[in-house]
Design an enzyme around this catalytic site. Structure first.
Site, mmCIF file in Angstrom:
data_model
loop_
_atom_site.group_PDB
_atom_site.id
_atom_site.type_symbol
_atom_site.label_atom_id
_atom_site.label_comp_id
_atom_site.label_asym_id
_atom_site.label_seq_id
_atom_site.Cartn_x
_atom_site.Cartn_y
_atom_site.Cartn_z
ATOM 1 N N ILE A 159 0.837 -1.204 0.000
ATOM 2 C CA ILE A 159 0.000 0.000 0.000
ATOM 3 C C ILE A 159 0.871 1.253 0.000
ATOM 4 O O ILE A 159 0.618 2.193 -0.755
ATOM 5 C CB ILE A 159 -0.999 -0.008 1.180
ATOM 6 N N THR A 238 -4.663 5.299 7.594
ATOM 7 C CA THR A 238 -5.650 4.357 7.029
ATOM 8 C C THR A 238 -5.247 2.918 7.391
ATOM 9 O O THR A 238 -5.759 1.976 6.810
ATOM 10 C CB THR A 238 -5.703 4.459 5.488
ATOM 11 N N ARG A 240 -4.152 1.081 11.004
ATOM 12 C CA ARG A 240 -4.900 0.621 12.169
ATOM 13 C C ARG A 240 -4.845 1.703 13.233
ATOM 14 O O ARG A 240 -3.783 2.306 13.459
ATOM 15 C CB ARG A 240 -4.308 -0.674 12.737
ATOM 16 N N GLU A 269 -12.438 1.448 17.682
ATOM 17 C CA GLU A 269 -13.587 1.443 16.756
ATOM 18 C C GLU A 269 -14.725 0.609 17.324
ATOM 19 O O GLU A 269 -14.475 -0.454 17.874
ATOM 20 C CB GLU A 269 -13.145 0.857 15.403
ATOM 21 N N HIS A 287 -13.591 3.821 8.524
ATOM 22 C CA HIS A 287 -12.841 2.628 8.083
ATOM 23 C C HIS A 287 -13.336 2.131 6.712
ATOM 24 O O HIS A 287 -13.867 1.026 6.597
ATOM 25 C CB HIS A 287 -12.925 1.506 9.141
#
Ligand code: GLV
Ligand code: GLV
Length: 327
Positions: A159, A238, A240, A269, A287
Site C-alpha cells: 500500500i 488508514t 490501524r 472502533e 474505516h
C-alpha cells in the site's frame, strides 16, 4: 453424495463470494447485518470446519477451543491483528487474509484524504451547504498545496508503494521509513528516499502510515513523535487506529503542533475520541479504505478461494499468514 463441509460466516459479504461459498459448503451466515457477538460465534462454531470472519471479530483461544472441528480461519481483510495467530498455529489451523486486491483501492483513499485535508474539501462543503457562500473571496478557505511537498510514508509495503506511485504524479518528494532499508531498485522505481524514523517525522509535509498493527507499532506515533513533526504537517492514518496515540493526537491538534489529520481508523472502533469530533481541522471517515464495490467483491472471492483450498482441495491456501504450519 458426500456431505459438504460446514462454514460459518460472521456477516453478509458481496453476493459473488456467497454464491461461490454455497457451491462447496453448507454455509451458515449471521442472519443480521451486525457484528456477531462472541457468545454467538462460540455457539455456532461448534460443528463448523471453516470460519470466515471480519476485522471486527476478535478471534481468540476460547473461540478456537469451541470450534473443535475447525480447520481454517479466513479473515475478510488484509490486516489480521484481530486473530490470535499464535493460538491458531498451535492448533495447526491455517489463517488466511485478502492481500493485494485492496492495495490500489486503499491508496486511492489515502490520496483522497491527503487532498481533502490540504484543500479543506469537507469544511468547504459544509460551508456552502450552511449557506455561507457569498461569492469568490481572496481569503476564503485557503488550504495548502500538495504538489511539490514532501510525503513521508511509514511502512513501504504494497500500500505504501501504491501511494508513492500516485504521489509521483503530484511531483511530491517521497521519503519512506522501514525498519530495514529496501533495495536500490525499489527506491528507484518509486523515486523514494530512505530516512530514519525521526528524520521522516521532521521533514514531511504529509505523513501516511502503512504498517501493520503489532506490539512494535502500537502507539508508534505519540507525544514525542508529534513534537518532531512540522507545525504545518498533516497526518493520514488508514492502517490501524492503535498505531496512533489518539489522546496525544488530540493534544497535538489543540496545541497546533501539526496542521491537521485525516483518519480512516481509530483506536477503539467504532468509538472515536470525543474531542477529535469537535476539532475542525480533522477529517474522520468510518474505516472505508477498501470500500469499493470492485474490491469488496474481489475480497469475497479470495476469502472463498482460501477456504476452498483448505477444506475441499486439502492444499495450502494461497494467502496463508501462518505458513509455518505447512513446514
Ligand atoms: C482493512 O482494514 C483491512 O485490513 O483489510
Ligand atoms: C498491505 O497490503 C501492505 O503490504 O501494505
Amino acid at each position: 453424495m458426500v456431505k459438504k463441509p460446514k462454514v460459518l460466516l460472521t456477516r453478509l459479504l458481496p453476493q459473488p463470494g456467497i454464491n461461490l461459498l454455497k457451491k462447496y459448503f453448507e454455509l451458515k451466515i449471521n442472519p443480521e447485518d451486525n457484528i456477531m457477538s462472541k457468545e454467538k460465534i462460540i455457539e455456532k462454531i461448534k460443528d463448523k470446519h471453516g470460519l470466515i470472519c471480519l476485522l471486527t471479530d476478535k478471534i481468540d483461544a476460547e473461540i478456537m477451543d469451541a470450534g473443535r472441528k475447525l480447520k481454517t480461519i479466513a479473515n475478510y481483510a488484509v490486516g489480521f491483528n484481530n486473530i490470535d495467530i499464535d493460538e491458531a498455529t498451535k492448533r495447526n489451523i491455517p489463517v488466511t487474509n485478502t492481500p493485494g486486491v485492496l492495495t490500489e483501492t486503499t491508496a486511492d483513499l489515502v490520496f483522497a484524504l491527503i487532498l481533502s485535508t490540504a484543500r479543506r474539501i469537507v469544511e468547504a462543503d459544509r460551508f456552502l451547504r450552511g449557506g455561507k457562500f457569498k461569492g469568490w473571496a481572496p481569503m476564503l478557505l485557503l488550504g495548502n498545496d500538495v504538489y511539490n511537498k514532501t510525503l513521508g510514508i511509514i511502512g513501504f509495503g504494497r500500500i505504501g508503494r501504491a501511494v508513492a506511485q500516485r504521489a509521483k504524479g503530484f511531483h511530491m518528494k517521497i521519503i519512506y521509513y522501514e525498519p530495514a532499508r529496501l533495495s536500490h531498485d525499489i527506491e528507484k522505481k518509486y523515486s523514494a528516499e530512505y530516512k530514519s524514523f525521526d528524520d521522516l517525522l521532521k521533514e514531511s509535509d504529509f505523513i501516511t502510515i502503512h504498517t501493520p498493527l503489532a506490539e512494535s507499532t502500537h502507539h508508534l506515533i505519540s507525544e514525542k513523535e508529534f513534537s518532531l513533526m512540522k507545525k504545518t504537517a498533516y497526518l493520514i492514518n488508514t492502517a490501524r487506529g492503535p498505531i496512533v496515540d489518539e489522546k496525544a493526537l488530540v493534544e497535538a491538534l489543540k496545541k497546533r503542533k501539526i496542521a491537521g489529520c485525516a483518519l480512516d481508523v481509530f483506536e477503539k472502533e467504532p468509538d472515536v475520541e470525543k474531542e477529535l469530533i469537535t476539532i475542525p481541522n480533522t477529517i474522520l471517515v468510518p474505516h472505508i479504505g477498501s470500500a469499493s464495490i470492485e474490491t469488496r467483491t474481489k475480497m469475497a472471492l479470495i476469502v472463498a478461494e482460501n477456504v476452498i483450498a483448505v477444506l475441499v482441495n486439502k492444499t495450502r491456501p494461497p494467502n496463508i499468514v501462518n505458513p509455518e504450519i505447512y513446514k
